[in-house]
Design a protein around this motif. Structure first.
Motif: not given
Length: 302
Positions: A209-211, A230-231, A235-237
């Motif tokens: 996945t790309i956030y 970045a945090g 948190g989403e790994g």
């Protein structure tokens, strides 16, 4: 010495072939480059289209103009001076001008100035653009793109934040990330996005996945915003993130994005607009122009 305009290469090109023998255009071209003492970097500098070097384009147009005026013959990659060309070297000891070429009926039939008046004054000829026709078209196209980019960003600023977040997802899909809009991309809920505005599933199972983070800002995006993104990725790994803004990023923000363990791509407003144009998002084609040239293979076929 800077790269000369195409008109300045008229006389040097004639001088390169004044001995009268038919020579290859490439040899004459190299002689022109040597005359102007062009560096390797200047000789290799390319037009915006990337299809040809600037100096080769300019010398090629010089050949065309002088061929139309009867100063040279140019058969199949060759070039040869004519008696009219020899006379031009005598008549113009310093520089051959467009005004000089206008005395020849063949050239007048070929050349149309920006003004419809064919009896333009010497001053008008001196004020003509020193760019080749291809360079003029490239500049005009560049101006159209700059205006379109500005209009796109202005329209985006008028939209709601959630519209912009969906736009970012749509752009990623247009660029080939993921599959369909239903399967591969979504904009997250505004109230609980945790710093994530969109998600692109690169495969149907969501194994990669790309956030996305979308900031419809006018002010510069600083390091704190990148740190929060970045945090959120951590948190989403997640290992991949794209931060898109309608403005730009500070140097500190760019440096931080380069240092973090997650791969974060920063896209500024001008890049966003260019990507939308390149991939046809939020724009439509109004007119298409094709630039064609002679197919030498066809005419040289046995």
């Amino acid at each position: 010495m800077s790269i000369p305009d195409y008109r300045s290469t008229f006389r040097p090109l004639l001088c390169a072939i004044e001995h009268g023998a038919e020579v290859s255009f490439n040899d004459a071209f190299e002689a022109v480059c040597a005359h102007f003492q062009l560096t390797k970097e200047e000789i290799q500098q390319r037009l915006p289209s990337g299809r040809q070097t600037v100096i080769k384009n300019r010398v090629s147009w010089a050949r065309t103009y002088m061929k139309k005026a009867g100063l040279v013959l140019a058969p199949r990659g060759k070039i040869q001076i004519t008696e009219r060309g020899r006379q031009a070297l005598l008549d113009c000891p310093e520089k051959i001008t467009l005004k000089y070429l206008q005395q020849f009926p063949e050239f007048r039939a070929f050349h149309t100035s920006k003004k419809s008046n064919t009896t333009a004054t010497s001053k008008e000829y001196d004020e003509e653009s020193s760019s080749t026709p291809e360079e003029q078209m490239a500049e005009a196209y560049k101006s159209v793109l700059e205006s379109l980019s500005s209009d796109l960003l202005e329209n985006i600023q008028k939209q709601t934040p959630d519209f912009f977040e969906q736009l970012v997802v749509d752009l990623m899909l247009k660029m080939g990330y993921g599959g369909s809009r239903e399967e591969a991309g979504k904009a997250t809920q505004l109230s609980a996005d945790g710093g994530i505005d969109g998600v692109i599933y690169e495969d149907r199972l969501g194994l990669d996945t790309i956030y996305l983070q979308a900031k419809r800002w006018e002010n510069t995006v600083g390091r704190p915003e990148i740190q929060k993104f970045a945090g959120a990725l951590q948190g989403e790994g997640a290992s991949k993130g794209v931060f898109i803004t309608t403005s730009n990023y500070s140097k500190e923000a760019k440096d931080y994005a380069d240092r973090v363990s997650s791969r974060i791509v920063l896209i500024e407003g001008h890049q966003l607009a260019q990507l939308m144009i390149d991939y046809g998002l939020g724009v439509s084609t109004r007119q298409t122009y094709e630039i064609k040239s002679v197919d030498s293979d066809y005419f040289n076929a046995e």
